[in-house]
Motif scaffolding. Sequence first.
Motif, PDB file in Angstrom:
ATOM      1  N   ARG A 160       0.776  -1.214  -0.606  1.00  0.00           N
ATOM      2  CA  ARG A 160       0.390   0.001  -0.397  1.00  0.00           C
ATOM      3  C   ARG A 160       1.104   1.644   0.193  1.00  0.00           C
ATOM      4  O   ARG A 160       2.021   0.818   0.310  1.00  0.00           O
ATOM      5  CB  ARG A 160      -0.749  -0.486   1.481  1.00  0.00           C
ATOM      6  CG  ARG A 160      -2.069  -0.800   1.460  1.00  0.00           C
ATOM      7  CD  ARG A 160      -2.824  -0.790   2.313  1.00  0.00           C
ATOM      8  NE  ARG A 160      -1.798  -2.324   3.251  1.00  0.00           N
ATOM      9  CZ  ARG A 160      -2.376  -2.835   4.895  1.00  0.00           C
ATOM     10  NH1 ARG A 160      -3.361  -2.640   4.954  1.00  0.00           N
ATOM     11  NH2 ARG A 160      -0.979  -3.341   5.213  1.00  0.00           N
ATOM     12  N   GLY A 161       0.561   2.273  -0.396  1.00  0.00           N
ATOM     13  CA  GLY A 161       0.798   3.358  -0.235  1.00  0.00           C
ATOM     14  C   GLY A 161       1.265   4.538   0.392  1.00  0.00           C
ATOM     15  O   GLY A 161       2.975   4.169   0.565  1.00  0.00           O
ATOM     16  N   LYS A 162       1.002   3.718   1.340  1.00  0.00           N
ATOM     17  CA  LYS A 162       1.575   4.137   3.086  1.00  0.00           C
ATOM     18  C   LYS A 162       2.816   3.803   3.375  1.00  0.00           C
ATOM     19  O   LYS A 162       3.555   4.365   4.184  1.00  0.00           O
ATOM     20  CB  LYS A 162       0.298   3.822   4.266  1.00  0.00           C
ATOM     21  CG  LYS A 162       0.243   2.907   4.207  1.00  0.00           C
ATOM     22  CD  LYS A 162      -1.484   2.361   5.666  1.00  0.00           C
ATOM     23  CE  LYS A 162      -1.031   1.160   5.977  1.00  0.00           C
ATOM     24  NZ  LYS A 162      -2.651   1.403   6.565  1.00  0.00           N
ATOM     25  N   HIS A 218      -0.563  -0.685  -5.249  1.00  0.00           N
ATOM     26  CA  HIS A 218      -1.363   1.049  -5.101  1.00  0.00           C
ATOM     27  C   HIS A 218      -0.594   0.699  -6.481  1.00  0.00           C
ATOM     28  O   HIS A 218      -0.724   2.160  -6.733  1.00  0.00           O
ATOM     29  CB  HIS A 218      -0.135   1.381  -3.847  1.00  0.00           C
ATOM     30  CG  HIS A 218       0.865   1.715  -4.059  1.00  0.00           C
ATOM     31  ND1 HIS A 218       1.458   0.763  -3.550  1.00  0.00           N
ATOM     32  CD2 HIS A 218       1.865   3.204  -4.320  1.00  0.00           C
ATOM     33  CE1 HIS A 218       3.692   1.567  -4.275  1.00  0.00           C
ATOM     34  NE2 HIS A 218       3.151   2.580  -4.689  1.00  0.00           N
ATOM     35  N   TYR A 259       4.551   9.385  -0.186  1.00  0.00           N
ATOM     36  CA  TYR A 259       3.984  10.420  -1.289  1.00  0.00           C
ATOM     37  C   TYR A 259       3.009  11.268  -0.736  1.00  0.00           C
ATOM     38  O   TYR A 259       1.679  10.814  -1.051  1.00  0.00           O
ATOM     39  CB  TYR A 259       2.543   9.243  -1.811  1.00  0.00           C
ATOM     40  CG  TYR A 259       3.330   8.285  -3.152  1.00  0.00           C
ATOM     41  CD1 TYR A 259       3.664   8.496  -4.151  1.00  0.00           C
ATOM     42  CD2 TYR A 259       2.432   7.035  -2.261  1.00  0.00           C
ATOM     43  CE1 TYR A 259       4.125   6.903  -4.722  1.00  0.00           C
ATOM     44  CE2 TYR A 259       3.608   6.015  -2.890  1.00  0.00           C
ATOM     45  CZ  TYR A 259       4.028   6.193  -4.365  1.00  0.00           C
ATOM     46  OH  TYR A 259       4.621   4.755  -4.655  1.00  0.00           O
ATOM     47  N   PHE A 282      -0.148  13.060  -2.523  1.00  0.00           N
ATOM     48  CA  PHE A 282      -1.564  12.528  -2.922  1.00  0.00           C
ATOM     49  C   PHE A 282      -2.025  11.011  -1.335  1.00  0.00           C
ATOM     50  O   PHE A 282      -3.361  10.937  -1.745  1.00  0.00           O
ATOM     51  CB  PHE A 282      -0.676  11.216  -3.641  1.00  0.00           C
ATOM     52  CG  PHE A 282       0.066  11.922  -4.703  1.00  0.00           C
ATOM     53  CD1 PHE A 282      -1.019  11.961  -5.886  1.00  0.00           C
ATOM     54  CD2 PHE A 282       1.105  12.179  -5.314  1.00  0.00           C
ATOM     55  CE1 PHE A 282      -0.720  13.214  -7.259  1.00  0.00           C
ATOM     56  CE2 PHE A 282       1.825  12.160  -6.114  1.00  0.00           C
ATOM     57  CZ  PHE A 282       0.860  13.252  -6.733  1.00  0.00           C
ATOM     58  N   LEU A 283      -0.991  10.994  -0.171  1.00  0.00           N
ATOM     59  CA  LEU A 283      -2.094  10.555   0.914  1.00  0.00           C
ATOM     60  C   LEU A 283      -1.808  11.275   1.751  1.00  0.00           C
ATOM     61  O   LEU A 283      -1.513  11.527   2.181  1.00  0.00           O
ATOM     62  CB  LEU A 283      -1.274   8.878   0.661  1.00  0.00           C
ATOM     63  CG  LEU A 283      -1.448   7.687  -0.107  1.00  0.00           C
ATOM     64  CD1 LEU A 283      -0.444   6.402   0.397  1.00  0.00           C
ATOM     65  CD2 LEU A 283      -3.539   7.318  -0.029  1.00  0.00           C
TER      66      LEU A 283
END
Length: 572
Positions: free
Chosen positions: A115-117, A313, A538, A541-542
Amino acid sequence: MHNVLSFDRFRRWLAIVGLALGVLGLFSSPAHAEEPAPDKTGAFQTTPNGYSVPGYTKPDPEKATTKELAIAVDAAAQSASHAMFSVNFVWVLLAGFLVMFMQAGFALVETGLVRGKNAAHTMSMNFMVYALGMFGFFVCGFAFMCGGMNGTAIGGPATLGGVPTLSHMITTGASVNGDHGWGLIGATGFFLTGSGYDAAVIVLFLFMMVFMDTTATIVTGACAERWSFKSFFLFSILVGGLIYPIFGCWVWGGGWLAQLGYRAHLGHGAVDYAGSGVVHLQGGALALITAIMIGPRIGKYGKDGKVNPILAHDIPMVQLGTFILAFGWFGFNAGSSLAGGDGRIGIVAANTMIAGMSATLTGVLYMWKVYGKPDPSMMCNSMLAGLVAITSPCAFVTPMGAFIIGAVAGVLVIVSVFFFDNRKIDDPVGAISVHGVNGAWGLIAVGLFSDGSYGQGWNGVGAADYLGKAGLGVTGLFYGDSSQLVAQLVETGAGLAWNVVMGGVCFYLVGKLVGGNRVAPEVEVAGLDVPEMGVPGYPEFLPLMSPEAAAAELKAAQDVGVAGLAAVKAAG
């Protein structure tokens, strides 16, 4: 006007003079009879001189004595030898550079699948494992793995001059064929000092180091999104310095698994051309035990046994990383010849490509048929599984054999992913299935599909003849040698046992030392980027979540049960 006419006259005279000089050049003879003709084919490279062969003096055919002719012949032989070893050095170094670039492919694949996080944390693990694994390998790993290459009857790679300085092997048991027993662990070359400070040895070190780094980075994918960076830091050093090299010694360093051929008459001993076992099975087995010990991600499995998918992601990042890995694999497999002049390297490269192709096709068709969609992430895992599976047998099988090996791998990886998921072993990138399961399949494939056309004298077996046939190399069950399959199964079992036990012990001890292998639950829910690394992957974006806010989310999730946990997972 006068200036224009003068300029025109000048141009006419210039053209006439140029034409006259050109005609004169056509009919004139060279000014110096001894002036050499242009060399349009590079033929000068076959003429020895003081640079190519130091101290060389061309003998006079009419006046040379027998001694002078013998010296000249030896000088020519030295020149040919120097050229061969130079080509091999360059080939091995270039292949090593390709394998090093595979680290970028692993980083993109693993980061895209989480995931992006957690993107900055996962990418940082893939970045740092290069330095951490290399540190352990530089300090003692290379010595443990390769320091005893000439300590058994197998010897070091002749293509690099045999690396005679790597000669200290700790052994056990009686002597056979002039060795000192079963090889256990090398004992020279620490810090590349002393016997390790040798030109050929250091070329070998570079190549072996980038292979080790592949094993070390496989674990980062299996433990992604919940692995403490402190634990990762120490464990990766242990992989490079202890876990990987000892098993590597048993197979590639002249150790007991390689000796199974001439000591126990099991084929050519454990045969693992480019590392389905040494590299991939090891990495997959380490991924298995660490994934079990660290536990699944929060929200991955419900109390009712339901598997809750956690989506990648960035699928395009995964696919780009897969192509980079496929490109680097040519260095991985063909480079393992350790010889640019080995005529088999073209077959090795083609077999590598063919297996990757067939695995991709069967994987896509299987997903399409069984689950209704081709699934890009499984598409990538299928290709990688085919490349893993062909890594050991690539030099010993026919192109059709490579196609079959890859075709099996493409489906096997998908079945394996769902098998482990249904048993609540959370592997975010499928590392256990891609590398562990298909690493084992690659080892077994050597014992089945090797056709005997290559590998004469491998591991000190059959230099003159094998199975009563002159020139026969590594031979599998389908071509008449069942004992080779036994040797491959022994390597598979030893690789699993060593890495599960030693990897598990090291992981446990590291966790005790740093206060746990896993981050706190609130950190996991918030994302590891800021709490562990200090910066988000990011930021634009997040939305960022603090661990404190995550703790409140966790409490709310616990109040409402499994559905709440799934909601927290989905929000991440």
